[in-house]
Scaffold this motif. Structure first.
Motif, PDB file in Angstrom:
ATOM      1  N   PRO A   1     -34.272   9.496   9.873  1.00  0.00           N
ATOM      2  CA  PRO A   1     -35.519   9.198   9.387  1.00  0.00           C
ATOM      3  C   PRO A   1     -35.618   7.643   9.039  1.00  0.00           C
ATOM      4  O   PRO A   1     -34.551   7.049   8.403  1.00  0.00           O
ATOM      5  CB  PRO A   1     -35.637  10.090   8.206  1.00  0.00           C
ATOM      6  N   PRO A   2     -36.725   6.932   9.549  1.00  0.00           N
ATOM      7  CA  PRO A   2     -36.924   5.648   9.304  1.00  0.00           C
ATOM      8  C   PRO A   2     -37.387   5.392   7.978  1.00  0.00           C
ATOM      9  O   PRO A   2     -37.689   6.210   7.210  1.00  0.00           O
ATOM     10  CB  PRO A   2     -37.950   5.127  10.275  1.00  0.00           C
ATOM     11  N   PRO A   3     -37.253   3.967   7.239  1.00  0.00           N
ATOM     12  CA  PRO A   3     -37.620   3.847   6.097  1.00  0.00           C
ATOM     13  C   PRO A   3     -38.905   3.866   5.719  1.00  0.00           C
ATOM     14  O   PRO A   3     -39.274   4.164   4.646  1.00  0.00           O
ATOM     15  CB  PRO A   3     -37.027   2.362   5.757  1.00  0.00           C
ATOM     16  N   LYS A   4     -39.587   3.559   6.821  1.00  0.00           N
ATOM     17  CA  LYS A   4     -41.093   3.744   6.911  1.00  0.00           C
ATOM     18  C   LYS A   4     -41.650   4.453   8.059  1.00  0.00           C
ATOM     19  O   LYS A   4     -40.914   4.289   9.192  1.00  0.00           O
ATOM     20  CB  LYS A   4     -41.798   2.494   6.562  1.00  0.00           C
ATOM     21  N   PRO A   5     -42.787   4.970   8.151  1.00  0.00           N
ATOM     22  CA  PRO A   5     -43.384   5.748   9.287  1.00  0.00           C
ATOM     23  C   PRO A   5     -43.490   4.592  10.487  1.00  0.00           C
ATOM     24  O   PRO A   5     -43.540   3.574  10.420  1.00  0.00           O
ATOM     25  CB  PRO A   5     -44.833   6.111   9.035  1.00  0.00           C
ATOM     26  N   LEU A   6     -43.105   5.295  11.837  1.00  0.00           N
ATOM     27  CA  LEU A   6     -42.767   4.493  12.898  1.00  0.00           C
ATOM     28  C   LEU A   6     -44.209   3.939  13.497  1.00  0.00           C
ATOM     29  O   LEU A   6     -45.075   4.954  13.305  1.00  0.00           O
ATOM     30  CB  LEU A   6     -41.924   5.198  14.012  1.00  0.00           C
ATOM     31  N   PRO A   7     -44.439   2.756  13.883  1.00  0.00           N
ATOM     32  CA  PRO A   7     -45.749   2.431  14.626  1.00  0.00           C
ATOM     33  C   PRO A   7     -45.717   3.244  15.735  1.00  0.00           C
ATOM     34  O   PRO A   7     -45.111   3.644  16.356  1.00  0.00           O
ATOM     35  CB  PRO A   7     -45.668   0.857  14.578  1.00  0.00           C
ATOM     36  N   PRO A   8     -46.966   3.002  16.487  1.00  0.00           N
ATOM     37  CA  PRO A   8     -47.179   3.431  17.835  1.00  0.00           C
ATOM     38  C   PRO A   8     -46.522   2.588  18.646  1.00  0.00           C
ATOM     39  O   PRO A   8     -46.164   1.602  18.402  1.00  0.00           O
ATOM     40  CB  PRO A   8     -48.600   3.177  18.077  1.00  0.00           C
ATOM     41  N   LEU A   9     -45.873   3.169  19.936  1.00  0.00           N
ATOM     42  CA  LEU A   9     -45.022   2.662  20.735  1.00  0.00           C
ATOM     43  C   LEU A   9     -45.626   1.076  21.116  1.00  0.00           C
ATOM     44  O   LEU A   9     -44.893   0.089  21.207  1.00  0.00           O
ATOM     45  CB  LEU A   9     -44.938   3.196  22.012  1.00  0.00           C
TER      46      LEU A   9
ATOM     47  N   ASP B   1     -43.225  -3.690  18.409  1.00  0.00           N
ATOM     48  CA  ASP B   1     -42.570  -4.985  18.456  1.00  0.00           C
ATOM     49  C   ASP B   1     -42.217  -5.541  17.072  1.00  0.00           C
ATOM     50  O   ASP B   1     -41.132  -5.802  16.966  1.00  0.00           O
ATOM     51  CB  ASP B   1     -43.275  -5.991  19.585  1.00  0.00           C
ATOM     52  N   PRO B   2     -43.259  -5.836  16.324  1.00  0.00           N
ATOM     53  CA  PRO B   2     -42.778  -6.747  15.194  1.00  0.00           C
ATOM     54  C   PRO B   2     -41.985  -5.879  14.217  1.00  0.00           C
ATOM     55  O   PRO B   2     -41.047  -6.275  13.841  1.00  0.00           O
ATOM     56  CB  PRO B   2     -44.464  -6.637  14.421  1.00  0.00           C
ATOM     57  N   SER B   3     -42.230  -4.584  13.987  1.00  0.00           N
ATOM     58  CA  SER B   3     -41.377  -3.458  13.409  1.00  0.00           C
ATOM     59  C   SER B   3     -39.876  -3.752  13.915  1.00  0.00           C
ATOM     60  O   SER B   3     -38.992  -3.840  13.144  1.00  0.00           O
ATOM     61  CB  SER B   3     -41.892  -2.159  13.199  1.00  0.00           C
ATOM     62  N   LEU B   4     -39.719  -3.261  15.160  1.00  0.00           N
ATOM     63  CA  LEU B   4     -38.645  -3.292  15.769  1.00  0.00           C
ATOM     64  C   LEU B   4     -37.821  -4.656  15.508  1.00  0.00           C
ATOM     65  O   LEU B   4     -36.675  -4.635  15.417  1.00  0.00           O
ATOM     66  CB  LEU B   4     -38.625  -2.815  17.083  1.00  0.00           C
ATOM     67  N   GLN B   5     -38.538  -5.891  15.733  1.00  0.00           N
ATOM     68  CA  GLN B   5     -37.841  -6.945  15.716  1.00  0.00           C
ATOM     69  C   GLN B   5     -37.350  -7.384  14.280  1.00  0.00           C
ATOM     70  O   GLN B   5     -36.219  -7.999  14.197  1.00  0.00           O
ATOM     71  CB  GLN B   5     -38.650  -8.172  16.055  1.00  0.00           C
TER      72      GLN B   5
ATOM     73  N   ILE C   1     -40.257  -4.345  23.472  1.00  0.00           N
ATOM     74  CA  ILE C   1     -38.913  -4.246  23.401  1.00  0.00           C
ATOM     75  C   ILE C   1     -38.306  -2.823  23.921  1.00  0.00           C
ATOM     76  O   ILE C   1     -37.643  -2.505  24.663  1.00  0.00           O
ATOM     77  CB  ILE C   1     -38.296  -4.688  22.064  1.00  0.00           C
ATOM     78  N   VAL C   2     -38.908  -2.020  23.258  1.00  0.00           N
ATOM     79  CA  VAL C   2     -38.571  -0.512  23.355  1.00  0.00           C
ATOM     80  C   VAL C   2     -38.632  -0.040  25.082  1.00  0.00           C
ATOM     81  O   VAL C   2     -37.753   0.361  25.690  1.00  0.00           O
ATOM     82  CB  VAL C   2     -39.400   0.424  22.470  1.00  0.00           C
TER      83      VAL C   2
ATOM     84  N   TYR D   1     -30.978   2.903  16.463  1.00  0.00           N
ATOM     85  CA  TYR D   1     -31.509   3.534  17.786  1.00  0.00           C
ATOM     86  C   TYR D   1     -31.988   4.729  17.440  1.00  0.00           C
ATOM     87  O   TYR D   1     -33.124   5.654  17.702  1.00  0.00           O
ATOM     88  CB  TYR D   1     -30.328   3.625  18.729  1.00  0.00           C
ATOM     89  N   LYS D   2     -31.297   5.622  16.370  1.00  0.00           N
ATOM     90  CA  LYS D   2     -31.694   6.985  15.810  1.00  0.00           C
ATOM     91  C   LYS D   2     -33.083   6.783  15.232  1.00  0.00           C
ATOM     92  O   LYS D   2     -33.819   7.620  15.240  1.00  0.00           O
ATOM     93  CB  LYS D   2     -30.689   7.632  15.075  1.00  0.00           C
ATOM     94  N   GLN D   3     -33.352   5.770  14.191  1.00  0.00           N
ATOM     95  CA  GLN D   3     -34.485   5.548  13.658  1.00  0.00           C
ATOM     96  C   GLN D   3     -35.703   5.349  14.612  1.00  0.00           C
ATOM     97  O   GLN D   3     -36.696   6.048  14.380  1.00  0.00           O
ATOM     98  CB  GLN D   3     -34.442   4.523  12.641  1.00  0.00           C
ATOM     99  N   TYR D   4     -35.527   4.607  15.602  1.00  0.00           N
ATOM    100  CA  TYR D   4     -36.597   4.446  16.517  1.00  0.00           C
ATOM    101  C   TYR D   4     -36.628   5.341  17.728  1.00  0.00           C
ATOM    102  O   TYR D   4     -37.376   5.208  18.850  1.00  0.00           O
ATOM    103  CB  TYR D   4     -36.478   2.992  17.101  1.00  0.00           C
ATOM    104  N   TYR D   5     -35.645   6.623  17.768  1.00  0.00           N
ATOM    105  CA  TYR D   5     -35.324   7.352  19.032  1.00  0.00           C
ATOM    106  C   TYR D   5     -36.813   7.987  19.479  1.00  0.00           C
ATOM    107  O   TYR D   5     -37.131   8.107  20.703  1.00  0.00           O
ATOM    108  CB  TYR D   5     -34.653   8.355  18.710  1.00  0.00           C
TER     109      TYR D   5
END
Length: 262
Positions: free
Chosen positions: A65-73, A77-81, A101-102, A169-173
């Motif tokens: 589980p990510p620390p905060k909800p994932l953004p839309p695909l 970019d900002p969150s993943l960066q 990036i994804v 990777y698992k957080q953003y899977y």
């Protein structure tokens, strides 16, 4: 008495005739139906086929589980960066292409076992400079100076904690899976493809050198037809030199350990 018998016969004969006609008609119709059935070829009713089973997932990933909800695909970019900076610090910034990036990571991984990859879809910038060769004519070989071009990226990779990369990777899977499905793989599991590509790269032959080249046109090629026939990912490992390739393979083994089913 004789009159009664005559009366009975008078009524019985028509009745018997009527019954006989009825029986004849019934059996005649039944016989014709039987003949028609015998002459009509049987039509096979196809059995209902079960829908094709989806390919089983070989390497199910225990998503973190990510620390905060994932953004839309499309907006990731900002969150993943920011998350990448937590793993690599600022060392990756000069090499990262901070756009899609994804998606670009998924496309590049999927293409590495193929003959060609689209450089413009890489999540990192291509290594600067041109491939360095020594000699001329039929004596061209890959220069050891060429390997130095990869050293800045190899140094970052060597200092990277593969476990941290696996956790990210698992957080953003879910986003990686979404991007993979959008490539035209609705029933495929991206983590299976990642493990498959890692195994493909680990199978790259070790070529300590000297590595002979040829230049039939603008670009250099391996003179050895077997080497030239390798995938784009395997040829990249060979071009960076045996020592650098060994470092990359070690990190790939560590990553595989973290994401593949044991």
């Amino acid at each position: 008495m004789e009159d009664d018998t005559k009366k009975w016969l008078y009524w019985a004969i028509p009745a018997v005739v009527a019954v006989a006609i009825g029986v004849a008609l019934y059996y005649g119709r039944s016989h014709r139906q039987a003949e028609q059935a015998a002459q009509t070829p049987a039509v096979a009713v196809p059995e209902a086929q079960a829908p094709a089973a989806e390919p089983p997932v070989r390497n199910p990933l225990e998503e973190t589980p990510p620390p905060k909800p994932l953004p839309p695909l499309a907006d990731s970019d900002p969150s993943l960066q920011e998350s990448l900076s937590g793993v690599f610090g600022r060392a990756l910034d000069p090499f990262l292409v901070p756009k899609n990036i994804v998606r670009h990571t998924v496309v590049t991984i999927d293409n590495l076992p193929r003959k060609k990859t689209a450089v413009q879809m890489w999540p990192v910038k291509p290594i600067g400079g041109e491939l360095a060769a020594t000699g001329d004519g039929e004596e061209l070989t890959l220069s050891a100076a060429n390997y130095a071009r990869y050293e800045p990226v190899i140094k970052i990779l060597q200092n990277t904690d593969a476990a941290q990369v696996a956790t990210l990777y698992k957080q953003y899977y879910p986003l990686f899976q979404e991007a993979y499905v959008s490539l035209g793989y609705p029933d495929r599991y991206f983590n299976d493809r990642l493990v498959e590509v890692i195994d493909h790269l680990l199978a790259t032959p070790d070529v300590p050198g000297p590595i002979k080249l040829k230049r039939p046109s603008v670009n250099f090629e391996f003179a050895d037809a077997e080497l030239e026939g390798l995938s784009s990912g395997q040829k990249l490992l060979i071009r960076m030199g045996s020592a650098n390739a060994a470092i990359v393979k070690n990190k790939l083994r560590e990553l595989r350990q973290a994401v593949a089913k044991q």
